[in-house]
Design a protein around this motif. Structure first.
Motif, PDB file in Angstrom:
ATOM      1  N   GLY A   1     137.172   1.946  38.243  1.00 50.24           N
ATOM      2  CA  GLY A   1     137.985   0.743  38.076  1.00 50.24           C
ATOM      3  C   GLY A   1     137.434  -0.161  36.988  1.00 50.24           C
ATOM      4  N   ILE A   2     136.141  -0.315  36.991  1.00 51.70           N
ATOM      5  CA  ILE A   2     135.516  -1.182  35.984  1.00 51.70           C
ATOM      6  C   ILE A   2     135.696  -0.572  34.592  1.00 51.70           C
ATOM      7  CG2 ILE A   2     133.312  -2.145  35.192  1.00 51.70           C
ATOM      8  CD1 ILE A   2     132.481  -2.192  38.221  1.00 51.70           C
ATOM      9  N   ALA A   3     135.513   0.741  34.504  1.00 54.08           N
ATOM     10  CA  ALA A   3     135.649   1.411  33.197  1.00 54.08           C
ATOM     11  C   ALA A   3     137.059   1.212  32.638  1.00 54.08           C
ATOM     12  CB  ALA A   3     135.336   2.898  33.351  1.00 54.08           C
TER      13      ALA A   3
ATOM     14  N   ILE B   1     132.075   4.266  23.988  1.00 58.19           N
ATOM     15  CA  ILE B   1     132.203   2.817  24.197  1.00 58.19           C
ATOM     16  C   ILE B   1     130.879   2.280  24.705  1.00 58.19           C
ATOM     17  CG2 ILE B   1     133.387   1.006  25.498  1.00 58.19           C
ATOM     18  CD1 ILE B   1     135.826   2.874  25.609  1.00 58.19           C
ATOM     19  N   SER B   2     130.457   1.214  24.076  1.00 54.86           N
ATOM     20  CA  SER B   2     129.114   0.701  24.337  1.00 54.86           C
ATOM     21  C   SER B   2     129.214  -0.587  25.159  1.00 54.86           C
ATOM     22  CB  SER B   2     128.446   0.462  22.979  1.00 54.86           C
ATOM     23  OG  SER B   2     127.336  -0.383  23.109  1.00 54.86           O
ATOM     24  N   VAL B   3     128.730  -0.546  26.384  1.00 59.54           N
ATOM     25  CA  VAL B   3     128.885  -1.671  27.311  1.00 59.54           C
ATOM     26  C   VAL B   3     127.518  -2.262  27.667  1.00 59.54           C
ATOM     27  CG1 VAL B   3     129.669  -2.351  29.619  1.00 59.54           C
ATOM     28  CG2 VAL B   3     130.979  -0.680  28.292  1.00 59.54           C
ATOM     29  N   ARG B   4     127.433  -3.560  27.552  1.00 57.74           N
ATOM     30  CA  ARG B   4     126.225  -4.253  27.982  1.00 57.74           C
ATOM     31  C   ARG B   4     126.425  -4.708  29.427  1.00 57.74           C
ATOM     32  NH1 ARG B   4     125.173  -9.122  24.295  1.00 57.74           N
ATOM     33  NH2 ARG B   4     124.565  -7.437  22.913  1.00 57.74           N
ATOM     34  N   VAL B   5     125.422  -4.458  30.262  1.00 54.82           N
ATOM     35  CA  VAL B   5     125.492  -4.898  31.659  1.00 54.82           C
ATOM     36  C   VAL B   5     124.382  -5.921  31.896  1.00 54.82           C
ATOM     37  CG1 VAL B   5     125.397  -4.212  34.090  1.00 54.82           C
ATOM     38  CG2 VAL B   5     126.406  -2.661  32.384  1.00 54.82           C
ATOM     39  N   VAL B   6     124.765  -7.075  32.375  1.00 53.22           N
ATOM     40  CA  VAL B   6     123.818  -8.176  32.545  1.00 53.22           C
ATOM     41  C   VAL B   6     123.762  -8.593  34.008  1.00 53.22           C
ATOM     42  CG1 VAL B   6     123.275 -10.564  31.881  1.00 53.22           C
ATOM     43  CG2 VAL B   6     124.353  -9.017  30.231  1.00 53.22           C
ATOM     44  N   ASN B   7     122.579  -8.684  34.521  1.00 58.91           N
ATOM     45  CA  ASN B   7     122.358  -9.213  35.868  1.00 58.91           C
ATOM     46  C   ASN B   7     122.105 -10.716  35.774  1.00 58.91           C
ATOM     47  OD1 ASN B   7     121.413  -9.761  38.524  1.00 58.91           O
ATOM     48  ND2 ASN B   7     119.299  -9.324  37.877  1.00 58.91           N
ATOM     49  N   LEU B   8     122.997 -11.496  36.375  1.00 58.23           N
ATOM     50  CA  LEU B   8     122.780 -12.947  36.454  1.00 58.23           C
ATOM     51  C   LEU B   8     122.673 -13.316  37.937  1.00 58.23           C
ATOM     52  CD1 LEU B   8     122.617 -15.771  35.104  1.00 58.23           C
ATOM     53  CD2 LEU B   8     125.100 -15.913  35.355  1.00 58.23           C
ATOM     54  N   PRO B   9     121.460 -13.376  38.448  1.00 59.39           N
ATOM     55  CA  PRO B   9     121.316 -13.609  39.897  1.00 59.39           C
ATOM     56  C   PRO B   9     121.722 -15.002  40.337  1.00 59.39           C
ATOM     57  CG  PRO B   9     119.161 -13.550  38.816  1.00 59.39           C
ATOM     58  CD  PRO B   9     120.173 -13.162  37.775  1.00 59.39           C
ATOM     59  N   TRP B  10     121.905 -15.920  39.397  1.00 55.92           N
ATOM     60  CA  TRP B  10     122.219 -17.307  39.724  1.00 55.92           C
ATOM     61  C   TRP B  10     123.716 -17.432  39.934  1.00 55.92           C
ATOM     62  CZ3 TRP B  10     117.778 -19.966  40.416  1.00 55.92           C
ATOM     63  CH2 TRP B  10     116.628 -19.372  39.870  1.00 55.92           C
ATOM     64  N   LEU B  11     124.087 -17.759  41.140  1.00 57.45           N
ATOM     65  CA  LEU B  11     125.513 -17.745  41.473  1.00 57.45           C
ATOM     66  C   LEU B  11     126.214 -19.034  41.098  1.00 57.45           C
ATOM     67  CD1 LEU B  11     125.179 -16.019  44.961  1.00 57.45           C
ATOM     68  CD2 LEU B  11     125.651 -14.956  42.742  1.00 57.45           C
ATOM     69  N   ASN B  12     125.479 -20.120  40.985  1.00 54.88           N
ATOM     70  CA  ASN B  12     126.141 -21.395  40.681  1.00 54.88           C
ATOM     71  C   ASN B  12     125.417 -22.203  39.611  1.00 54.88           C
ATOM     72  OD1 ASN B  12     123.994 -22.072  42.337  1.00 54.88           O
ATOM     73  ND2 ASN B  12     125.081 -23.729  43.372  1.00 54.88           N
TER      74      ASN B  12
ATOM     75  N   PRO C   1     123.254  -5.719  43.937  1.00 58.94           N
ATOM     76  CA  PRO C   1     123.132  -4.282  43.671  1.00 58.94           C
ATOM     77  C   PRO C   1     124.452  -3.518  43.729  1.00 58.94           C
ATOM     78  CG  PRO C   1     122.358  -4.799  45.891  1.00 58.94           C
ATOM     79  CD  PRO C   1     122.649  -6.123  45.213  1.00 58.94           C
ATOM     80  N   VAL C   2     125.409  -3.976  44.528  1.00 53.58           N
ATOM     81  CA  VAL C   2     126.608  -3.159  44.735  1.00 53.58           C
ATOM     82  C   VAL C   2     127.410  -3.018  43.448  1.00 53.58           C
ATOM     83  CG1 VAL C   2     128.819  -3.029  45.952  1.00 53.58           C
ATOM     84  CG2 VAL C   2     126.742  -3.684  47.200  1.00 53.58           C
ATOM     85  N   LEU C   3     127.767  -4.133  42.857  1.00 56.38           N
ATOM     86  CA  LEU C   3     128.643  -4.051  41.671  1.00 56.38           C
ATOM     87  C   LEU C   3     127.858  -3.801  40.388  1.00 56.38           C
ATOM     88  CD1 LEU C   3     131.510  -6.594  42.364  1.00 56.38           C
ATOM     89  CD2 LEU C   3     131.194  -4.222  43.109  1.00 56.38           C
ATOM     90  N   LEU C   4     126.624  -4.243  40.319  1.00 60.98           N
ATOM     91  CA  LEU C   4     125.857  -3.925  39.112  1.00 60.98           C
ATOM     92  C   LEU C   4     125.631  -2.417  39.005  1.00 60.98           C
ATOM     93  CD1 LEU C   4     123.283  -6.881  38.936  1.00 60.98           C
ATOM     94  CD2 LEU C   4     125.194  -6.431  37.379  1.00 60.98           C
ATOM     95  N   ALA C   5     125.439  -1.773  40.147  1.00 58.83           N
ATOM     96  CA  ALA C   5     125.300  -0.308  40.109  1.00 58.83           C
ATOM     97  C   ALA C   5     126.596   0.322  39.602  1.00 58.83           C
ATOM     98  CB  ALA C   5     124.949   0.226  41.498  1.00 58.83           C
ATOM     99  N   GLN C   6     127.735  -0.175  40.107  1.00 59.32           N
ATOM    100  CA  GLN C   6     129.020   0.371  39.635  1.00 59.32           C
ATOM    101  C   GLN C   6     129.194   0.120  38.132  1.00 59.32           C
ATOM    102  OE1 GLN C   6     130.907   2.238  41.576  1.00 59.32           O
ATOM    103  NE2 GLN C   6     129.782   1.810  43.482  1.00 59.32           N
ATOM    104  N   ALA C   7     128.779  -1.068  37.694  1.00 57.62           N
ATOM    105  CA  ALA C   7     128.890  -1.381  36.266  1.00 57.62           C
ATOM    106  C   ALA C   7     127.998  -0.457  35.447  1.00 57.62           C
ATOM    107  CB  ALA C   7     128.514  -2.849  36.037  1.00 57.62           C
ATOM    108  N   TRP C   8     126.822  -0.199  35.977  1.00 54.54           N
ATOM    109  CA  TRP C   8     125.898   0.704  35.268  1.00 54.54           C
ATOM    110  C   TRP C   8     126.529   2.081  35.116  1.00 54.54           C
ATOM    111  CZ3 TRP C   8     123.271   5.268  35.565  1.00 54.54           C
ATOM    112  CH2 TRP C   8     122.120   5.416  34.765  1.00 54.54           C
ATOM    113  N   TRP C   9     127.120   2.573  36.213  1.00 50.64           N
ATOM    114  CA  TRP C   9     127.757   3.900  36.123  1.00 50.64           C
ATOM    115  C   TRP C   9     128.963   3.868  35.192  1.00 50.64           C
ATOM    116  CZ3 TRP C   9     126.700   3.464  41.886  1.00 50.64           C
ATOM    117  CH2 TRP C   9     125.480   4.065  42.219  1.00 50.64           C
ATOM    118  N   ALA C  10     129.696   2.775  35.228  1.00 52.41           N
ATOM    119  CA  ALA C  10     130.829   2.646  34.299  1.00 52.41           C
ATOM    120  C   ALA C  10     130.335   2.714  32.853  1.00 52.41           C
ATOM    121  CB  ALA C  10     131.579   1.344  34.559  1.00 52.41           C
TER     122      ALA C  10
END
Lengths: 635, 635
Positions: B623-625, B541-552, B523-532
């Motif tokens: 920062g992400i933006a 600028i059109s940004v796609r934000v993808v949640n990939l819960p699988w870390l490995n 949630p921490v960085l995906l929220a920042q990405a969403w706001w970006a």
């Protein structure tokens, strides 16, 4: 055996077949006497297995066999569990399981062979209930088993054997507390107190002090007895019946019990190194040891009015003459460390009971006040190093790579956050030797340490590079470093260029070629790659082999230049693919116009001889050559 | 303060300026009396700092302050060293250092702020000699310092304060042995025995039993005294002069000493939870606590015939009303765990003294016989889980991600080699909260666990996904898994699609876009990405934000499809770049026609408020933006 069997012949190995165990197990004798014969039979077979395998732990197999034999033959019922937390007594325990018919007899010939009996216990083997080999976990695991039994309304006791060096591990003490608070009377710990750990006497490595008092203070019921006196051990066990607390028996034993010159009491002085902890006995030691056990066995059978034992024999394989190209990195490291120590008076060395294996004896002898033996206490060792570094010393910290990277993982990170300079040296790195099994096959160390900020990781590919790498770590590296060292003698077919100088992030071409570039590190796989290149040259395929000793950095300009004329890249990891050099290179090569194939481990490595293991993993020259051909076919 | 200062006002915070410390330090009073006043002044300032910061450890700051004050003011000379191994008493220790003029006074307003005083000690702060916060390392580090002093022919003593819960760590016991064998009389350990650990009474978490007897048995000189009675403590210290062994003082103290309702003796029952271990007091608790300390201080000054203390005040910042979108993953996990536990009778939960923080109270209350409190003994806990899993249970093992991934790293690997099924749940994952500092900022856990064979690692991005992830781990995963959980309340602007079903290796689009694709987790960085993405949309600028819960793991077909129309990819790691999801994705995306920019941590994270930390790392929306714009500019 004297009259009955004659002289043990050099070059012949002796063992007792299963039928003899069946016969002895039902001999009409007092139980203690029968068990003593059984234990000695297991000693002979354990000795056979180790000699046949070429390596294994004699000392603690022998010290523990009287106890193990009593437990298996007389004490335990079907609900009970035994396991050895130290695990390196496996050859003895296997011999007992084989003698009891729990493991198929043919496995006697398969110690440390692929699909055989691993050097340290694995639950894939019948009769083995938990994986051990990394020390100090046994009581914790026993507690988990008891909790599960209680929840499942099952009964059953758990007997855990530990080493005496093993109690230096913090987890041993950590695990004692809740056993008392939960009243886990089902657990009986037997400390095989054979007075020696890996290198020499416990008291010289890290004196345990008053062990009984310590265990008492932790609230356990504590008994002490002669662990090589079966009657005494049996009586001690019997005295514990009904005890509501968890129980620990300090069993005073002799390391190497049963062969006079292998017993620790035969050591010339307290400072002497013990030679039968691991490895295989040489031909003459084997002959003498077998003779002593076999003679005693026949005497015992005669005393018991039983007919003589009939031994089976196997001719010992002739050892191949050593190749002239064999290099040993550990002695090279010993020399390099002395050189650096002479130049840098603030350099100190720390060891965790592996002074022989990590090559520290010359350093200790030459700089005794700068050598710190920490015992089997890696967490303590690494944090001691942290304190030293804060106060201006340059600590060089040693253990096997598998333990050093994992056991004190948090402590290494804590040191890293202080940005001090510490050199960690992990030996026995990589998937071979394959004999000790997965507890000792260090194929996760690069990954476990990868995200330590500021830690440079480097693996030399030959003796000459060892000195350069250590020189770099001591004098050039700004921060901490991890020096990864292969311990097996390696037949190294390549040579570094005469003007080779180690340069951060740069590799060096060992074999020129144009069709495929193989990038790797360390002597084991680079030698295989060299041989693969040699084989492929004969069929017209030209392979470049590159040594990149830097495990977690690569200079992008160098990488681009070395791959400038290349379309196919293969990376070689003597490590799991995850977190290995290949993964780092994949990120670095992102966007370059090449195909990338990463070779390395994807699952827990098999145990076996070195060649067996490399072959099974597809990491021998044949396997690598096939992948090269595959790359070119798919273009 | 009564007559002299009047009523403490709600909404106002009080502290004592440096001039008052200067005055008190030279008051002509018996030493013990002067130190007692100083210690109470530090309590007030520690309370101020914690209230102003919004979090911090009151209980153990207060219990230890009499001891610390005596050491700093009366006992130590310039060659001596003091540090706290537990480290969470930092607010108290900082207050004392500030009061002694060792830290610039202005830092009183900068607890847990960027460039201020970290939540746990760091050597970047004047007067701090070693980094602590991960428990049990202190004595080892002290030993290293003493070895260095001896080699350098320097004198000086080392005083190490430990917690009492801390002695549950195996390293504590591991570290005692060589201190005796090397005769390290320079070391005095003071156990701040305030009877409580993180959650509640030691004796209920993991009873220490007869602590004196244990320490005696390890060969240390042991004394015991009232650690909140300065005369008694001073006399005890004096009695140790000339002792050739290392020394330990069990200092019986009161957790929360100095504020009646914060003292552990005020707890209603042995089973009650203690509320002042960490976090900040609410407005009314602050008011009452400040009143009590300030009144007592004025009384003490009056008794000493000294003029009244003059306090400074700061208005407490109004707390922002909670956002309606705030989600808390830990309570969601608590609920999900109960659900699974009801369906799976073999599921058991293990805790290492973080029952509150890891959300286990509901489970313990509902399934008391399936809950196992292991104390601060992560190695033991993980190996217990291993034993349980071998015997058919499904253990779910809990701690903070930083500790769980590192401290028992070897034990997790040992379990992995048995191929049993265990669920590891690491909370407090990621770089925020930023206040506790790098010992608690879990940004290395994915990497440390990455090469555990068969371990799946998953991090949910919202409450709803928590339940799906746990469901997957329990019912679908073949082997073990690591569930990574953010602990801070998160303002989550996105929603999962109504029909979202977690699918191995697959992600889900949270925001549609075409110019750049951002892939991340949690949630921490995906929220920042969403706001970006939201900010960038405003400038076309059109940004796609993808949640990939699988870390490995990542499904390559899914990855290719989601990137099919994409030229620029940014990965977002709430973790070091090394070993994070981005590195895994780089390897998976090798050869795809995209540019790749990986965002995450490259160095030890700063300590500070959550927003400060994310901003400093360039991982906030701004920062992400900027990075998105950079990607497009460089195309």
């Amino acid at each position: 055996m004297g009259d009955q069997v004659g002289q043990v012949v050099e070059g012949t190995l002796y063992y007792l077949p299963y039928t003899e165990f069946q016969r002895v197990r039902v001999l009409k004798l007092p139980r203690e006497q029968r068990v003593a014969i059984f234990a000695d039979m297991c000693r002979l077979n354990a000795l056979y297995k180790i000699a046949y395998a070429g390596s294994g732990h004699i000392g603690s197999s022998f010290s523990s066999l009287d106890i193990i034999s009593w437990l298996l033959m007389e004490e335990m019922n079907d609900d009970d569990i035994f396991f050895s937390s130290k695990g390196h007594d496996a050859p003895g325990y296997y011999a007992a399981l084989i003698g009891m018919g729990k493991i198929d007899f043919d496995f006697i010939h398969k110690l440390r062979k692929i699909d055989g009996l691993p050097g340290h216990p694995d639950i894939g083997t019948p009769g083995i209930v938990t994986n051990t080999g990394s020390l100090g976990m046994g009581i914790s695991k026993a507690k988990g088993m008891v909790f599960a039994s209680r929840l499942g309304k099952r009964s059953g006791r758990v007997f855990v054997m530990t080493g005496d060096g093993e109690v230096q591990e913090g987890q041993f003490w950590e695990s004692l507390v809740s056993a008392v608070n939960y009243g886990l009377h089902e657990i009986t710990v037997i400390i095989d107190h054979n007075k020696l750990q890996s290198d020499t006497f416990d008291k010289n490595v890290s004196d345990l002090g008053d062990l009984e008092a310590k265990l008492h203070a932790f609230g356990w019921r504590v008994e002490r007895c002669d662990g090589n006196n079966i009657s005494a051990f049996a009586a001690t066990l019997a005295s514990l019946k009904g005890e509501p607390r968890p129980k620990v028996i300090i069993a005073d034993t002799f390391k190497g019990k049963g062969v006079s010159f292998m017993e620790h009491t035969s050591l010339a002085s307290d400072a002497a190194m013990y030679h039968f902890h691991s490895g295989a006995p040489d031909a003459s030691s084997y002959q003498l040891a077998a003779q002593e056990i076999m003679s005693r066995l026949q005497q015992c059978m005669s005393d018991a009015s039983a007919s003589v034992l009939v031994f089976k024999t196997v001719e010992r394989e002739a050892t191949a003459p050593p190749s002239t190209k064999v290099q040993r990195l550990i002695p090279a490291y010993s020399r390099a460390l002395l050189e650096q120590a002479k130049k840098h008076p603030n350099l100190v060395a720390l060891d965790a009971d592996l002074i022989l294996d990590t090559g520290l004896i010359p350093f200790r002898d030459q700089f005794p006040n700068r050598f710190f033996e920490c015992g089997i206490a890696e967490q303590d060792m690494v944090s001691i190093a942290g304190g030293m570094a804060l106060k201006g010393l340059l600590p060089v910290v040693h253990s096997f790579a598998c333990f050093l990277s994992a056991r004190p993982n948090e402590q290494i990170y804590n040191n890293a956050t202080e940005k001090t300079k510490i050199i960690y040296v992990g030996s026995l790195a990589g998937v071979v030797p394959g004999g000790p099994g997965h507890s000792h096959q260090a194929v996760r160390d690069i990954s476990a340490l990868a995200a330590m900020p500021g830690l440079e990781m480097i693996e030399p590919c030959c003796s000459e590079e060892v000195a350069q790498v250590l020189q770099y770590c001591v004098t050039e590296a700004v921060g901490s470093s991890y020096l990864r060292l292969v311990s097996i003698p390696c037949d190294i077919p390549y040579q570094l260029p005469p003007d080779y100088v180690l340069k951060p992030g740069h590799g060096v071409v060992l074999v020129e070629g144009v069709d495929v570039t193989i990038i790797g590190y360390g002597p084991v796989l680079l030698a295989q790659a060299w041989w693969a290149a040699s084989m492929l040259r004969d069929i017209g395929i030209s392979v470049r082999v590159v040594n990149l000793p830097w495990l977690n950095r690569v200079d992008s300009s160098w990488l681009e230049s070395v791959l400038a004329d290349c379309r196919h890249v293969i990376t070689l990891d003597n490590h799991y693919l995850v977190g290995g050099q290949g993964e780092m290179l994949a990120a670095a090569m992102f966007g370059l116009p090449v195909t990338l194939t990463r070779l390395g481990l994807t699952d827990i490595p098999v145990c076996g001889s070195n060649n067996e293991v490399l072959h099974a993993l597809g990491l021998d020259a044949d396997g690598i050559a096939k992948v090269v051909i595959g790359c070119l076919d798919s273009k």
